[in-house]
Design a protein around this motif. Structure first.
Motif, PDB file in Angstrom:
ATOM      1  N   UNK A 291       0.807  -1.227   0.000  1.00 41.46           N
ATOM      2  CA  UNK A 291       0.000   0.000   0.000  1.00 41.46           C
ATOM      3  C   UNK A 291       0.837   1.272   0.000  1.00 41.46           C
ATOM      4  N   UNK A 292       2.022   1.219   0.625  1.00 41.66           N
ATOM      5  CA  UNK A 292       2.888   2.391   0.683  1.00 41.66           C
ATOM      6  C   UNK A 292       4.151   2.132  -0.126  1.00 41.66           C
ATOM      7  N   UNK A 293       4.697   3.207  -0.680  1.00 43.26           N
ATOM      8  CA  UNK A 293       5.975   3.116  -1.372  1.00 43.26           C
ATOM      9  C   UNK A 293       7.101   3.744  -0.560  1.00 43.26           C
ATOM     10  N   UNK A 294       6.746   4.553   0.434  1.00 43.35           N
ATOM     11  CA  UNK A 294       7.735   5.168   1.314  1.00 43.35           C
ATOM     12  C   UNK A 294       7.862   4.369   2.603  1.00 43.35           C
ATOM     13  N   UNK A 295       9.068   4.293   3.173  1.00 43.38           N
ATOM     14  CA  UNK A 295       9.199   3.668   4.490  1.00 43.38           C
ATOM     15  C   UNK A 295       8.521   4.523   5.565  1.00 43.38           C
ATOM     16  N   UNK A 296       8.257   3.909   6.705  1.00 44.09           N
ATOM     17  CA  UNK A 296       7.818   4.665   7.866  1.00 44.09           C
ATOM     18  C   UNK A 296       9.003   5.495   8.361  1.00 44.09           C
ATOM     19  N   UNK A 297       8.748   6.769   8.595  1.00 38.37           N
ATOM     20  CA  UNK A 297       9.827   7.659   9.014  1.00 38.37           C
ATOM     21  C   UNK A 297       9.650   8.057  10.480  1.00 38.37           C
ATOM     22  N   UNK A 298      10.738   7.996  11.233  1.00 38.37           N
ATOM     23  CA  UNK A 298      10.759   8.471  12.615  1.00 38.37           C
ATOM     24  C   UNK A 298      11.676   9.680  12.683  1.00 38.37           C
ATOM     25  N   UNK A 299      11.062  10.861  12.693  1.00 34.81           N
ATOM     26  CA  UNK A 299      11.820  12.108  12.755  1.00 34.81           C
ATOM     27  C   UNK A 299      10.838  13.191  13.203  1.00 34.81           C
ATOM     28  N   UNK A 300      10.943  13.629  14.428  1.00 33.60           N
ATOM     29  CA  UNK A 300       9.939  14.507  15.013  1.00 33.60           C
ATOM     30  C   UNK A 300       9.818  15.811  14.225  1.00 33.60           C
ATOM     31  N   UNK A 301       8.610  16.048  13.698  1.00 39.38           N
ATOM     32  CA  UNK A 301       8.367  17.197  12.827  1.00 39.38           C
ATOM     33  C   UNK A 301       7.024  17.839  13.135  1.00 39.38           C
ATOM     34  N   UNK A 302       6.956  19.136  12.862  1.00 37.79           N
ATOM     35  CA  UNK A 302       5.722  19.907  12.970  1.00 37.79           C
ATOM     36  C   UNK A 302       5.047  19.871  11.608  1.00 37.79           C
ATOM     37  N   UNK A 303       4.096  18.951  11.438  1.00 36.88           N
ATOM     38  CA  UNK A 303       3.478  18.719  10.133  1.00 36.88           C
ATOM     39  C   UNK A 303       2.095  19.358  10.113  1.00 36.88           C
ATOM     40  N   UNK A 304       1.952  20.390   9.293  1.00 41.05           N
ATOM     41  CA  UNK A 304       0.726  21.168   9.218  1.00 41.05           C
ATOM     42  C   UNK A 304      -0.407  20.353   8.597  1.00 41.05           C
ATOM     43  N   UNK A 305      -1.522  20.225   9.318  1.00 42.57           N
ATOM     44  CA  UNK A 305      -2.694  19.487   8.833  1.00 42.57           C
ATOM     45  C   UNK A 305      -2.308  18.128   8.247  1.00 42.57           C
ATOM     46  N   UNK A 306      -1.773  17.279   9.110  1.00 35.25           N
ATOM     47  CA  UNK A 306      -1.233  16.021   8.620  1.00 35.25           C
ATOM     48  C   UNK A 306      -2.295  15.146   7.962  1.00 35.25           C
ATOM     49  N   UNK A 307      -1.822  14.412   6.964  1.00 35.67           N
ATOM     50  CA  UNK A 307      -2.693  13.504   6.225  1.00 35.67           C
ATOM     51  C   UNK A 307      -2.839  12.193   6.975  1.00 35.67           C
ATOM     52  N   UNK A 308      -3.943  11.513   6.706  1.00 31.77           N
ATOM     53  CA  UNK A 308      -4.120  10.179   7.257  1.00 31.77           C
ATOM     54  C   UNK A 308      -3.735   9.141   6.212  1.00 31.77           C
ATOM     55  N   UNK A 309      -3.533   7.902   6.697  1.00 31.76           N
ATOM     56  CA  UNK A 309      -3.115   6.777   5.857  1.00 31.76           C
ATOM     57  C   UNK A 309      -1.821   7.111   5.124  1.00 31.76           C
TER      58      UNK A 309
END
Length: 971
Positions: A291-309
């Motif tokens: 379902x995903x092409x990107x790996x799961x990323x662990x890097x604390x970020x301020x993500x504006x209006x984050x997307x789901x899934x």
């Protein structure tokens, strides 16, 4: 609060324009996350290199790992296996002849730690994460708990360990592989796919000279230069500096990443590695139909209006993953605070033959397996493996390393009311009065950044809040508290006492030169960031919470740490550059994911030491890492007022709890946007079952206090909030359990029903403790819900006591005024059922025990009580009792551990008084023949009615106290 990403302005006009742009972003002018502000794996050099290495391995027939252990170097001594690990493809080794050191630690908790580090590097690799994350030095297994190293005919070394010798670790030297087995069954395998890769530290100039020499030699000797493949070329990209948009990461130490594959054998569901807005059971990022092409990323970020899934990084990072199948449970903790990426691939393979054609011919069911690939930018490879055997064992083993959740004050688990911003002291008074007017309980009112004097933390806007101490005392008179926001960026202003002292004490993060203070852009404009790795900075920061420094604060005031990823508007990916320097000459890249936790810790320290009343702190943090739970609560960040965000909140919170941070919540109603009344009501009905229960809204959102939408919504929200308060004794008991053994408070269904494969991927319903089943309504217009009732026992609706029999899915009514919530047969839940304005106003109220009998006529439950405020519980000043129904007798007995009460310590008057409060009612479910209750020679009447196929028997005033031993004969 999420913000935009623009370069720091250099003129007054630019400052104004930047401020307008930031405000526009903050006001919701952008409708979705700006993906271009955040890296993909391909744009993150070390991720791209390690992923290319995985592709190379996949495309190379009969690939094997180039790493080999020197068998003659392996030693087992005092619970540690050590040896030399070599890469046979490397042309040159350090003078020591040992490229890497390998260590395997057998811990006394039955967990295992594996460490791989460079031997005699040109510069030491950062190895300080353990000093922050691990709570204490651990013990090693004694020789009686494991067998000596043994070697089989294939040269594989084995050690059996565990209390019953049930676990085995097998170490294959060439190619290098570490396999963990439980009762002879392979469960976790390190480097099975041969993806271990270690970028050893090197000298840039020497490497450049080497490349030139090789080229010249090849020309002179007429060597044939073999053209490198695209994958091989990727292994040499972005080694020494890296550019993203307008920012360049100087990478002064050069490449130092590493990666390794970890296989969960026989397991098709893995969970954890928060924070991501995705499903509980992690989806594949590699392989056919992923379902995903990107790996799961662990890097604390301020993500504006984050997307789901989406596997994008968000505010927190915990590199803990659990795998579960019907036959096994295992977990790993990858202890690294640098940027980390994780690929997940799910496969089916036959371990016995490995021949797909044979499988097809014989119609053998292949074994499900999950292969993961972990990649970190810097540090040392340091991974813990937990084999259980049960999930509770894993939670206990993990918590013994990183700590359990701090026991909160009782007000902290009640209802919190927040928005950005309550504007004035009068506004606060009116909102407070509105709750009383509409008979809706709440405990805490919050103030966002606008309460300060120009975004200067530890200050007040005197025009808006002229008497902050009086405001807090007014709330306190009703048993209520206040929370104010305090962020880690300090406005550069020589007239601002915090800024001036920080400069004088030299406690700010430094630029990459190591000398000048880092200057970035955030809410106040130009700002400095506190270096919480500096012990002097932590102590100074904590001292700012003293009442004489934080003028206008009182013991009723607590703290909210936001923007602590850290968020830097002018920085790469809206965060701080990786090459800035912390105390001890530590590059930020090594500790990025820990920064928010360090801030959280220092703030909790400040609230703890600010007075002499022995108060527990309350601090909410947005950023988090393993260990954050020791300091307070977290929330899922700046969500949106949509049904989709309501739906994703459950799997996000379940995942965070599995990873060791049980005190978490999501903004009820959604931070951005304006929820319609139905959505807001449904979110309250779900939110009362979040461990942290707070409503919050954006500056530009319309006011949405619970009574503003009128009827029937006010009544529906009131009923929901009151339900939370009714169950507060149950919630408080669950927090005590979590503080002792690390158990999640809200739990995925599979944790309570580990053999029921139907629930392994289920995240739209969950358990609160072991007793309540909750199914939120997350779609508009829904009035009937499909609920899965696991197990072979009954489930009782908490409102009308109607009964459902498991196992199986059933369609249940979920009208506008309720969601499906059921009490599990075999449990006893303590409740307080008198409506009050706050939890403090309830502390002298009597209790009700709701007893749900199982098919054997048995049930059990617990209650924990302390003063709800101080640390006195740590010296044994509390009550912990178990209620049990067995053979027709309801009994209560003390289960406090022997010796819990400190020597010379007496039970406080408060705890004695609470223990003397009466049980005013027993509600007994599932007993058809109950007629009387006998207490000694006394008979108590019973009233039984039949409703919805269930007998509900009520015993009023059994004349027993919550804190005393008793036996009631149920006849």
């Amino acid at each position: 609060m999420s913000r935009g990403n623009e370069r720091k302005p250099t003129s007054t006009k630019a400052i104004v324009l930047r401020s307008v742009l930031a405000l526009g972003l903050a006001l919701g002018c952008v409708n979705a996350v700006k993906r271009e502000d955040f890296k993909t794996c391909a744009q993150s050099g070390f991720c791209a290199r390690n992923r290319a290495y995985a592709d190379l391995a996949k495309d190379t027939p009969q690939w094997t790992s180039p790493f080999q252990l020197n068998p003659s170097s392996l030693r087992l001594q005092k619970g540690i296996i050590s040896g030399d690990l070599l890469n046979i493809q490397e042309e040159q080794l350090p003078a020591s002849g040992k490229a890497l050191s390998f260590e395997l630690h057998l811990l006394d908790t039955e967990a295992v730690r594996v460490r791989i580090n460079e031997v005699d590097p040109i510069k030491p690799r950062y190895d300080g994460v353990q000093d922050t994350v691990l709570i204490r030095p651990y013990g090693y297994s004694s020789e009686g708990q494991y067998e000596r190293l043994s070697k089989d005919d294939n040269g594989v070394l084995s050690v059996k360990y565990g209390s019953e010798g049930q676990n085995t670790v097998k170490i294959t030297s060439a190619p290098f592989k570490v396999e963990f087995l439980v009762n002879g069954v392979s469960t976790v395998i390190l480097n099975e796919e041969g993806l271990l890769r270690f970028e050893r530290l090197r000298n840039k100039e020497a490497e450049s000279e080497k490349l030139v020499d090789q080229g010249a030699q090849g020309e002179q000797e007429g060597e044939i230069q073999i053209e490198k493949s695209a994958l091989e070329l990727k292994l040499e990209e972005n080694l020494w500096d890296e550019r993203f948009k307008d920012n360049t990461d100087s990478k002064p130490r050069g490449p130092e990443s590493f990666g390794m594959d970890i296989t969960f054998s026989g397991i098709s569901h893995v969970y954890g590695i928060p924070e991501h807005a995705t499903s509980l059971s992690l989806k594949s990022t590699r392989g056919p139909d992923a379902p995903y092409t990107e790996p799961y990323r662990l890097y604390n970020l301020d993500v504006f209006e984050y997307e789901i899934d989406n596997p994008m990084a968000l505010y927190g990072s915990i590199p803990f993953m659990m795998g579960h199948s019907k036959n096994s449970t295992a977990a790993v903790f990858w202890m690294n605070a640098a940027e980390t990426w994780i690929d997940v691939e799910k496969t089916n393979e036959d371990k016995a033959s490995g021949l797909l054609s044979w499988i097809k011919t014989k119609k053998v069911t292949p074994t499900p397996t999950t292969k993961t690939h972990w990649i970190s930018e810097s540090g040392v490879l340091d991974v813990f493996v937990f084999l259980g055997p049960t999930q509770r064992d894993i939670f206990r083993q993990y918590a013994s390393l990183v700590g359990t959740t701090a026991m909160p004050q009782s007000f902290a688990i009640a209802y919190h009311q927040c928005r950005w911003n309550y504007n004035t002291q009068q506004d606060v008074a009116e909102v407070d009065a509105g709750f009383d007017e509409h008979d809706i309980p709440y405990d805490v009112l919050w103030l966002d950044i606008e309460h300060t004097n120009g975004k200067r933390y530890f200050t007040w806007d005197d025009a808006k809040f002229p008497n902050p101490a009086d405001m807090q005392l007014s709330l306190g008179a009703k048993g209520r508290k206040m929370v104010t926001i305090i962020d880690p960026h300090i406005k550069k202003d020589s007239g601002y006492h915090v800024s001036k002292q920080g400069t004088e004490l030299d406690v700010y993060i430094k630029n990459k030169d190591g000398d000048t203070d880092f200057d970035g852009w955030c809410w106040p404009g130009n700002s400095n960031w506190i270096d919480f790795y500096n012990p002097k900075a932590r102590d100074w920061w904590a001292s700012n919470f003293n009442y004489d420094k934080y003028v206008g604060s009182t013991k009723n005031l607590f703290t909210w740490n936001d923007m602590n990823e850290p968020s830097v508007f002018s920085g790469p990916e809206i965060t701080i550059p990786k090459d800035v320097i912390h105390y001890g000459n530590v590059e930020h890249r090594n500790v990025h994911n820990l920064y928010g936790t360090m801030f959280h810790s220092a703030t909790a320290q400040g609230l703890t030491q600010r007075n002499e009343t022995n108060q527990r702190p309350f601090v909410l943090s947005r950023a988090f890492f393993a260990g954050t739970q020791r300091y307070g609560a977290i929330w899922t960040g700046d969500n949106t007022a949509t049904w989709e965000h309501l739906e994703i909140a459950s799997p996000m919170l379940l995942t965070i709890g599995l990873a060791g941070v049980p005190f978490s919540g999501a903004d009820v109603g959604g931070f951005f946007g304006n929820p319609e009344p139905e959505l807001l009501t449904r979110w309250y009905q779900a939110g009362i079952y979040y461990p942290f229960f707070r409503a919050h809204a954006h500056l530009d959102s319309k006011r949405r206090e619970p009574w503003l939408f009128g009827e029937p919504y006010t009544t529906q929200i009131r009923e929901a909030v009151r339900t939370r308060y009714t169950f507060l004794p149950f919630w408080y008991t669950l927090f005590q359990e979590a503080s002792v053994d690390g158990m999640p408070i809200i739990r995925p269904m599979f944790t309570e029903f580990p053999e029921d494969e139907a629930v392994f991927g289920m995240d739209d319903q969950y358990m609160v403790g072991d007793a309540l089943l909750v199914k939120p309504v997350t779609k508009a217009g829904v009035t009937r819900s499909t609920v899965y009732f696991a197990g072979n026992e009954k489930w009782f609706d908490i409102k009308d006591y109607s009964v459902q029999q498991g196992p199986g899915a059933k369609e249940i009514a979920s009208p506008a005024n309720k969601i499906p919530v059921y009490q599990r047969a075999g449990t006893i839940i303590p409740r307080r059922e008198r409506p009050r304005r706050s939890s403090k106003a309830m502390e002298n109220d009597p209790f009700t025990l709701v007893i749900a009998l199982d098919s054997k006529g048995e049930a059990s439950g617990k209650i924990y009580l302390d003063d709800g405020e101080t640390f006195d519980y740590q010296s044994g000043d509390y009550l912990l009792r178990e209620f049990r129904v067995s053979k027709g007798v309801l009994s209560s007995h003390d289960i406090k551990p022997a010796g819990a009460l400190a020597q010379g310590k007496k039970i406080s008057e408060f705890v004695q008084r609470v223990g003397g409060l009466r049980i005013e009612r027993l509600v007994i479910l599932g007993s058809a023949g109950l007629k009387t209750v006998r207490v000694g020679d006394r008979t108590v009447s019973v009233s039984c009615v039949k409703t919805a196929g269930n007998h509900v028997c009520t015993v009023k005033e059994p004349q027993v106290a919550i804190g005393e031993d008793f036996s009631l004969q149920l006849e």
